[in-house]
Design a protein around this motif. Structure first.
Motif, PDB file in Angstrom:
ATOM      1  N   ALA A 159     102.307  66.795  70.518  1.00 40.63           N
ATOM      2  CA  ALA A 159     102.147  65.375  70.160  1.00 40.63           C
ATOM      3  C   ALA A 159     102.470  64.485  71.360  1.00 40.63           C
ATOM      4  N   GLY A 160     101.568  63.546  71.629  1.00 37.50           N
ATOM      5  CA  GLY A 160     101.781  62.613  72.735  1.00 37.50           C
ATOM      6  C   GLY A 160     101.403  63.159  74.090  1.00 37.50           C
ATOM      7  N   GLN A 161     100.957  64.414  74.147  1.00 38.35           N
ATOM      8  CA  GLN A 161     100.575  65.031  75.418  1.00 38.35           C
ATOM      9  C   GLN A 161      99.057  64.940  75.583  1.00 38.35           C
ATOM     10  N   ALA A 162      98.615  64.266  76.630  1.00 37.24           N
ATOM     11  CA  ALA A 162      97.184  64.101  76.881  1.00 37.24           C
ATOM     12  C   ALA A 162      96.707  65.234  77.782  1.00 37.24           C
ATOM     13  N   PHE A 163      95.691  65.959  77.342  1.00 35.28           N
ATOM     14  CA  PHE A 163      95.248  67.193  77.992  1.00 35.28           C
ATOM     15  C   PHE A 163      94.144  66.907  79.009  1.00 35.28           C
ATOM     16  N   PHE A 164      94.497  67.022  80.299  1.00 35.31           N
ATOM     17  CA  PHE A 164      93.546  66.782  81.383  1.00 35.31           C
ATOM     18  C   PHE A 164      93.493  67.951  82.359  1.00 35.31           C
ATOM     19  N   GLU A 165      93.582  69.172  81.838  1.00 35.44           N
ATOM     20  CA  GLU A 165      93.350  70.359  82.651  1.00 35.44           C
ATOM     21  C   GLU A 165      92.409  71.303  81.919  1.00 35.44           C
ATOM     22  N   ASN A 166      91.367  70.716  81.350  1.00 32.02           N
ATOM     23  CA  ASN A 166      90.385  71.493  80.604  1.00 32.02           C
ATOM     24  C   ASN A 166      89.563  72.407  81.492  1.00 32.02           C
ATOM     25  N   ALA A 167      89.439  72.092  82.776  1.00 33.53           N
ATOM     26  CA  ALA A 167      88.703  72.972  83.683  1.00 33.53           C
ATOM     27  C   ALA A 167      89.418  74.302  83.862  1.00 33.53           C
ATOM     28  N   GLY A 168      90.699  74.339  83.535  1.00 35.36           N
ATOM     29  CA  GLY A 168      91.450  75.581  83.592  1.00 35.36           C
ATOM     30  C   GLY A 168      91.435  76.338  82.282  1.00 35.36           C
ATOM     31  N   GLY A 169      90.931  75.718  81.227  1.00 32.07           N
ATOM     32  CA  GLY A 169      90.895  76.341  79.905  1.00 32.07           C
ATOM     33  C   GLY A 169      90.994  75.276  78.834  1.00 32.07           C
ATOM     34  N   SER A 170      90.042  75.263  77.921  1.00 35.47           N
ATOM     35  CA  SER A 170      90.009  74.236  76.879  1.00 35.47           C
ATOM     36  C   SER A 170      90.824  74.666  75.668  1.00 35.47           C
ATOM     37  N   TYR A 171      91.069  73.724  74.783  1.00 32.64           N
ATOM     38  CA  TYR A 171      91.618  74.069  73.481  1.00 32.64           C
ATOM     39  C   TYR A 171      90.569  74.875  72.710  1.00 32.64           C
ATOM     40  N   ALA A 172      91.043  75.750  71.818  1.00 38.17           N
ATOM     41  CA  ALA A 172      90.138  76.535  70.974  1.00 38.17           C
ATOM     42  C   ALA A 172      89.868  75.788  69.674  1.00 38.17           C
ATOM     43  N   CYS A 173      88.626  75.816  69.227  1.00 41.67           N
ATOM     44  CA  CYS A 173      88.279  75.149  67.979  1.00 41.67           C
ATOM     45  C   CYS A 173      88.715  75.996  66.779  1.00 41.67           C
ATOM     46  N   GLN A 174      88.846  75.346  65.641  1.00 40.94           N
ATOM     47  CA  GLN A 174      89.320  76.025  64.426  1.00 40.94           C
ATOM     48  C   GLN A 174      88.388  77.162  64.023  1.00 40.94           C
ATOM     49  N   GLN A 175      87.098  76.983  64.265  1.00 38.74           N
ATOM     50  CA  GLN A 175      86.138  78.017  63.871  1.00 38.74           C
ATOM     51  C   GLN A 175      86.406  79.327  64.614  1.00 38.74           C
ATOM     52  N   VAL A 176      86.785  79.240  65.878  1.00 39.83           N
ATOM     53  CA  VAL A 176      87.108  80.433  66.666  1.00 39.83           C
ATOM     54  C   VAL A 176      88.430  81.043  66.192  1.00 39.83           C
ATOM     55  N   ILE A 177      89.431  80.189  66.022  1.00 43.76           N
ATOM     56  CA  ILE A 177      90.743  80.663  65.583  1.00 43.76           C
ATOM     57  C   ILE A 177      90.648  81.337  64.212  1.00 43.76           C
ATOM     58  N   GLY A 178      89.869  80.739  63.321  1.00 42.50           N
ATOM     59  CA  GLY A 178      89.695  81.312  61.992  1.00 42.50           C
ATOM     60  C   GLY A 178      89.031  82.680  62.028  1.00 42.50           C
ATOM     61  N   ARG A 179      88.007  82.822  62.858  1.00 37.16           N
ATOM     62  CA  ARG A 179      87.323  84.105  62.970  1.00 37.16           C
ATOM     63  C   ARG A 179      88.228  85.167  63.585  1.00 37.16           C
ATOM     64  N   LEU A 180      89.007  84.773  64.575  1.00 39.05           N
ATOM     65  CA  LEU A 180      89.921  85.729  65.195  1.00 39.05           C
ATOM     66  C   LEU A 180      90.969  86.189  64.188  1.00 39.05           C
ATOM     67  N   ASP A 181      91.499  85.255  63.429  1.00 36.88           N
ATOM     68  CA  ASP A 181      92.496  85.580  62.405  1.00 36.88           C
ATOM     69  C   ASP A 181      91.911  86.523  61.351  1.00 36.88           C
ATOM     70  N   ARG A 182      90.697  86.220  60.907  1.00 38.93           N
ATOM     71  CA  ARG A 182      90.063  87.068  59.892  1.00 38.93           C
ATOM     72  C   ARG A 182      89.803  88.475  60.427  1.00 38.93           C
ATOM     73  N   TYR A 183      89.387  88.555  61.678  1.00 43.48           N
ATOM     74  CA  TYR A 183      89.104  89.879  62.238  1.00 43.48           C
ATOM     75  C   TYR A 183      90.368  90.732  62.255  1.00 43.48           C
ATOM     76  N   TYR A 184      91.466  90.148  62.736  1.00 44.85           N
ATOM     77  CA  TYR A 184      92.708  90.923  62.808  1.00 44.85           C
ATOM     78  C   TYR A 184      93.263  91.255  61.424  1.00 44.85           C
ATOM     79  N   ARG A 185      93.021  90.397  60.457  1.00 46.88           N
ATOM     80  CA  ARG A 185      93.524  90.645  59.114  1.00 46.88           C
ATOM     81  C   ARG A 185      92.650  91.631  58.331  1.00 46.88           C
TER      82      ARG A 185
END
Length: 410
Positions: free
Chosen positions: A23-49
């Protein structure tokens, strides 16, 4: 009337923006790696489960695992304008280029020529230069030492009947400058050469239509395009056939396995389809009645790009008029991606980055693996640059926060 990106909808798709510790942290190093979207996180979670077992077996869970992996190839291909079997997903772009270099080494003859640049990230430079030990002639397409641009006339002078490969970047990860990929590929093809394009610094700002660009091999990192830590290689069919199978001999009939000799990361490959699922959501939300005459991928990329340009020009205007910094790359947002590198003569870049972190700004300071570019421009790689990079999910409020912090720190 142009469609404007709904930033609230976008940010709802990324759990990081609801994470209390950020919270309150502005992300300006996306060229080093972006945040992951929920759709990716959800699929990864489902695969492992649900399907964390060997895929492509006879059990329903095993079949589901294989289907999820295959779906990733299909969905990514749709947004890249290519065939599913032309999409190869490996551990990283650096590893993928190493495999490619070894494959080309088996097909080239002593005296054949490869053109590389000194603008690239080292991943698409060093592996090709090493082939000189096998008699391959390496020619360097050199940047203008003042601007860092790649002069087209210099490429014309390097191309010859012995040119077999031209390796270059779609977008510099330091300068942010977007190179004319289609034009460069056309020049290479005119002399019978193939092209390898590093799209790592470009793809996070909108997937390209690889077929439209005329690229033979296009590389980018999924972890910089809202996905898991994997690297994508698009290898067009004729080039794949030319290079041949680099994996186990019994996978000869499975072309999507040819260039991932260590085998795929099952869960992360399956999760990669979430990137396309996120793009689907963007499209459905912003174009509920479709976009006549325009492909979904083009519409989504255009939406992302237009959102970035508005904020990017604010940052460029601040930097180009401020005597406390030197802006590297073009000052016009239309000519570059939202990756901005600065020299800070009065303070080391790393110190500035730390002071920015103290003010809630996540940014980077380094040479970012573009050592040759900085050296060519007369800059000290160890000192590095301050890099401020963002993507379409960055808000206007965060840009204001960045500019205020930068002004205070400088």
């Amino acid at each position: 009337m142009p469609v404007t990106l709904d930033i609230d909808f976008v940010r709802q798709q990324f759990p990081a923006f609801q994470e209390p510790s950020l919270a309150g942290q502005a992300f300006f190093e996306n060229a080093g790696g972006s945040y992951a979207c929920q759709q990716v996180i959800g699929r990864l979670d489902r695969y492992y489960r649900q399907t964390k077992l060997q895929p492509y077996g006879v059990h329903p869970a095993s079949r589901a695992a294989g289907e999820a992996m295959d779906n990733a190839h299909v969905r990514l291909a749709q947004y890249l304008g290519v065939l599913p079997q032309e999409v190869h997903i490996g551990p990283s772009t650096s590893q993928n280029t190493y495999v490619l270099a070894q494959a080309f080494a088996k097909r080239l003859q002593p005296g054949d020529e490869i053109i590389v640049t000194n603008q690239d990230h080292e991943a698409n430079s060093g592996v090709w230069r090493r082939l000189a030990s096998q008699g391959i002639v390496i020619k360097e397409w050199q940047v203008d030492p003042v601007t860092g641009e790649l002069p087209m006339a210099a490429l014309d002078a390097l191309l010859s009947a012995r040119t077999r490969l031209v390796a270059f970047t779609h977008c510099s990860n330091i300068l942010g400058q977007i190179n004319p990929v289609a034009e460069i590929c056309a020049k290479a093809h005119a002399v019978g050469a193939r092209t390898v394009v590093d799209g790592v610094s470009y793809a996070g700002h909108g997937f390209p239509d690889v077929a439209e660009l005329g690229v033979d091999i296009y590389l980018f990192s999924l972890y910089k395009t809202f996905g898991p830590h994997q690297g994508v290689m698009v290898i067009r069919q004729d080039t794949a056939q030319f290079l041949g199978n680099q994996a186990h001999y019994f996978n000869e009939g499975l072309i999507h396995k040819w260039f991932v000799p260590a085998g795929p990361d099952h869960a992360q490959v399956a999760a990669s389809a979430g990137v396309a699922e996120y793009f689907d959501a963007l499209y459905a939300h912003h174009f509920p009645e479709g976009t006549p005459g325009q492909r979904t991928s083009h519409a989504v990329s255009g939406l992302m790009r237009s959102a970035e340009v508005r904020l990017l020009q604010q940052l460029l205007d601040f930097c180009k008029d401020d005597p406390r910094v030197r802006l590297l790359g073009p000052a016009n947002a239309s000519e570059r991606a939202a990756t901005v590198s600065l020299l800070t003569p009065k303070r080391p870049a790393l110190e500035v980055a730390q002071r920015m972190a103290d003010k809630g700004i996540i940014c980077g300071a380094s040479h970012f693996y573009a050592v040759r570019l900085l050296q060519a421009m007369g800059l000290e790689p160890d000192a590095g640059v301050l890099r401020l990079s963002f993507v379409h999910y960055t808000s206007a409020q965060e840009m204001t926060q960045l500019l205020q912090a930068l002004d205070a720190v400088l």
